[in-house]
Design an enzyme around this catalytic site. Sequence first.
Site, PDB file in Angstrom:
ATOM      1  N   ARG A 229      19.665 -26.471  47.021  1.00  0.00           N
ATOM      2  CA  ARG A 229      19.174 -25.775  45.827  1.00  0.00           C
ATOM      3  C   ARG A 229      20.304 -24.930  45.262  1.00  0.00           C
ATOM      4  O   ARG A 229      21.155 -24.421  46.003  1.00  0.00           O
ATOM      5  CB  ARG A 229      17.997 -24.857  46.166  1.00  0.00           C
ATOM      6  CG  ARG A 229      16.673 -25.561  46.287  1.00  0.00           C
ATOM      7  CD  ARG A 229      16.151 -26.076  44.937  1.00  0.00           C
ATOM      8  NE  ARG A 229      14.850 -26.692  45.065  1.00  0.00           N
ATOM      9  CZ  ARG A 229      14.644 -28.007  45.216  1.00  0.00           C
ATOM     10  NH1 ARG A 229      15.655 -28.850  45.268  1.00  0.00           N
ATOM     11  NH2 ARG A 229      13.408 -28.482  45.289  1.00  0.00           N
ATOM     12  N   HIS A 277      21.207 -32.636  39.338  1.00  0.00           N
ATOM     13  CA  HIS A 277      20.063 -32.511  40.250  1.00  0.00           C
ATOM     14  C   HIS A 277      19.323 -33.851  40.382  1.00  0.00           C
ATOM     15  O   HIS A 277      18.114 -33.938  40.147  1.00  0.00           O
ATOM     16  CB  HIS A 277      19.102 -31.413  39.779  1.00  0.00           C
ATOM     17  CG  HIS A 277      18.109 -31.005  40.841  1.00  0.00           C
ATOM     18  ND1 HIS A 277      17.615 -29.731  40.965  1.00  0.00           N
ATOM     19  CD2 HIS A 277      17.517 -31.702  41.846  1.00  0.00           C
ATOM     20  CE1 HIS A 277      16.763 -29.666  41.981  1.00  0.00           C
ATOM     21  NE2 HIS A 277      16.690 -30.875  42.532  1.00  0.00           N
TER      22      HIS A 277
HETATM   23  P1  NDP Z   1      13.079 -29.739  55.952  1.00  0.00           P
HETATM   24  O1  NDP Z   1      12.082 -28.660  55.827  1.00  0.00           O
HETATM   25  O2  NDP Z   1      12.686 -30.982  56.679  1.00  0.00           O
HETATM   26  O3  NDP Z   1      14.392 -29.179  56.684  1.00  0.00           O
HETATM   27  C1  NDP Z   1      14.932 -27.931  56.414  1.00  0.00           C
HETATM   28  C2  NDP Z   1      16.040 -27.659  57.413  1.00  0.00           C
HETATM   29  O4  NDP Z   1      16.655 -26.422  57.097  1.00  0.00           O
HETATM   30  C3  NDP Z   1      15.529 -27.534  58.861  1.00  0.00           C
HETATM   31  O5  NDP Z   1      16.434 -28.115  59.765  1.00  0.00           O
HETATM   32  C4  NDP Z   1      15.480 -26.021  59.066  1.00  0.00           C
HETATM   33  O6  NDP Z   1      15.618 -25.621  60.418  1.00  0.00           O
HETATM   34  C5  NDP Z   1      16.684 -25.594  58.264  1.00  0.00           C
HETATM   35  N1  NDP Z   1      16.580 -24.182  57.891  1.00  0.00           N
HETATM   36  C6  NDP Z   1      15.683 -23.562  57.079  1.00  0.00           C
HETATM   37  N2  NDP Z   1      15.917 -22.243  57.026  1.00  0.00           N
HETATM   38  C7  NDP Z   1      16.971 -22.012  57.839  1.00  0.00           C
HETATM   39  C8  NDP Z   1      17.675 -20.841  58.211  1.00  0.00           C
HETATM   40  N3  NDP Z   1      17.330 -19.621  57.758  1.00  0.00           N
HETATM   41  N4  NDP Z   1      18.717 -20.978  59.064  1.00  0.00           N
HETATM   42  C9  NDP Z   1      19.066 -22.193  59.555  1.00  0.00           C
HETATM   43  N5  NDP Z   1      18.438 -23.353  59.232  1.00  0.00           N
HETATM   44  C10 NDP Z   1      17.401 -23.245  58.391  1.00  0.00           C
HETATM   45  O7  NDP Z   1      13.570 -30.067  54.487  1.00  0.00           O
HETATM   46  P2  NDP Z   1      14.179 -31.447  53.925  1.00  0.00           P
HETATM   47  O8  NDP Z   1      15.248 -31.886  54.835  1.00  0.00           O
HETATM   48  O9  NDP Z   1      13.085 -32.400  53.622  1.00  0.00           O
HETATM   49  O10 NDP Z   1      14.766 -30.961  52.514  1.00  0.00           O
HETATM   50  C11 NDP Z   1      15.767 -29.972  52.447  1.00  0.00           C
HETATM   51  C12 NDP Z   1      15.951 -29.488  51.012  1.00  0.00           C
HETATM   52  O11 NDP Z   1      16.614 -30.469  50.227  1.00  0.00           O
HETATM   53  C13 NDP Z   1      14.675 -29.212  50.219  1.00  0.00           C
HETATM   54  O12 NDP Z   1      14.101 -27.982  50.568  1.00  0.00           O
HETATM   55  C14 NDP Z   1      15.176 -29.239  48.792  1.00  0.00           C
HETATM   56  O13 NDP Z   1      15.580 -27.946  48.403  1.00  0.00           O
HETATM   57  C15 NDP Z   1      16.400 -30.154  48.860  1.00  0.00           C
HETATM   58  N6  NDP Z   1      16.209 -31.391  48.089  1.00  0.00           N
HETATM   59  C16 NDP Z   1      17.080 -31.655  47.059  1.00  0.00           C
HETATM   60  C17 NDP Z   1      16.976 -32.816  46.346  1.00  0.00           C
HETATM   61  C18 NDP Z   1      17.950 -33.149  45.270  1.00  0.00           C
HETATM   62  O14 NDP Z   1      17.769 -34.151  44.574  1.00  0.00           O
HETATM   63  N7  NDP Z   1      19.016 -32.375  45.115  1.00  0.00           N
HETATM   64  C19 NDP Z   1      15.921 -33.795  46.642  1.00  0.00           C
HETATM   65  C20 NDP Z   1      15.078 -33.431  47.737  1.00  0.00           C
HETATM   66  C21 NDP Z   1      15.213 -32.261  48.420  1.00  0.00           C
HETATM   67  P3  NDP Z   1      14.526 -26.030  61.531  1.00  0.00           P
HETATM   68  O15 NDP Z   1      14.743 -27.516  61.738  1.00  0.00           O
HETATM   69  O16 NDP Z   1      14.906 -25.245  62.711  1.00  0.00           O
HETATM   70  O17 NDP Z   1      13.191 -25.712  60.952  1.00  0.00           O
HETATM   71  C1  OXD Z   2      13.028 -32.112  45.571  1.00  0.00           C
HETATM   72  C2  OXD Z   2      13.994 -32.228  44.479  1.00  0.00           C
HETATM   73  O1  OXD Z   2      12.832 -31.011  46.096  1.00  0.00           O
HETATM   74  O2  OXD Z   2      14.005 -33.268  43.797  1.00  0.00           O
HETATM   75  O3  OXD Z   2      12.426 -33.138  45.953  1.00  0.00           O
HETATM   76  O4  OXD Z   2      14.799 -31.320  44.274  1.00  0.00           O
END
Ligand code: NDP
Ligand code: OXD
Length: 314
Positions: A229, A277
């Site tokens: 993000r 994005h």
């Molecule tokens: P998940 O919820 O599956 O994974 C999030 C990961 O981040 C987990 O490993 C979590 O740790 C870690 N995390 C969260 N907070 C912290 C912290 N404070 N310190 C350390 N690690 C942390 O999310 P996704 O993998 O499905 O998606 C990730 C992000 O990708 C979405 O939230 C979105 O913002 C972004 N995204 C962007 C897109 C784009 O087109 N640019 C498309 C889709 C998504 P833990 O495993 O320990 O919980």
């Molecule tokens: C998502 C994105 O969060 O597209 O899926 O950013």
Amino acid sequence: MALLVISDGMDPERFAGELRKLAPDMDIRVWPDTGDPQDIRYTLVWRQPPGILKTFPNMEAIFSIGAGVDHVLSDPDLPDVPLVRFVDPNLTMRMSEYVCLHVLMHQRRMPEYAELQRARKWKELWPQPGANEVRVGMLGLGVLGQDAAYHLAWLGFDVAGWSRSQKSLEAIQCYHGAGELDAFLARTDILVCLLPLTADTQGMLNAKTFAGLAKEGPLPGPVLINAGRGLLQVEADILAALDSGDLWAASLDVFEQEPLPEMSPLWSHPRVIVTPHNASISDDRAVCAYVLEQIKAHESGRRLENVVDVRRGY
Ligand code: NDP
Ligand code: OXD
């Protein structure tokens, strides 16, 4: 019973049309043509106007059009019903494509070759490290981070990851928590960010983080790839780090302000790749099929999947 689509920035009719095709008997509505708010049992949302979700007294679940839910949780007035995020094999695959593409672009120094081509210069750049010599660090080892990390490891990169909770993953060196962040950064040549935006992660791609990345790596300098993000990054710090050498190059798919303002110096920086994005977009058909499947499960007494922990913020 009605399902209401509320979307700002993505055309809600795209989703409503698909839902009507897949579930012709369901009452599908598009905000602001809500009808009687008492009828709304489910909502499918992208950046809903704050306060709106609180106005549906019989709502049983909120579905996010994206994997990220910061766009829903930024509403200070959310009702206490399950929030379900989008998790889908196609979304995951597309993100891994983006991550592998950009890691390879920087490892193989493609932005510089593109400049040389424009100048009609036949020149080989040195050094030319192999994937096995390049250490990639994945911030976030969730659904998307893990899949991308495995693909990079398969390509031969030396991959580590960082998450909130401790993990043990084959072929990935795992770090976790604030206490292990410095060690993780110090062994990272290419930093990939797939973290969610939360109160804890906002602004963490900053000057201090960039200064902590590996020095003396096999590339001309450290590289940042952010597809998480925009508010995870401090753009002024990215530009300063590109000047100071704390960063050599960057690929950015997300920005503090989207669309990226025309005046942003990131657009024309020779070592920055900007994408709008779209690292991984939510496929309309897949989103709608997923939501309908979840509603069916819920109505037959099964648990909703991928429910967000609202207090944790992801
Ligand atoms: P998940 O919820 O599956 O994974 C999030 C990961 O981040 C987990 O490993 C979590 O740790 C870690 N995390 C969260 N907070 C912290 C912290 N404070 N310190 C350390 N690690 C942390 O999310 P996704 O993998 O499905 O998606 C990730 C992000 O990708 C979405 O939230 C979105 O913002 C972004 N995204 C962007 C897109 C784009 O087109 N640019 C498309 C889709 C998504 P833990 O495993 O320990 O919980
Ligand atoms: C998502 C994105 O969060 O597209 O899926 O950013």
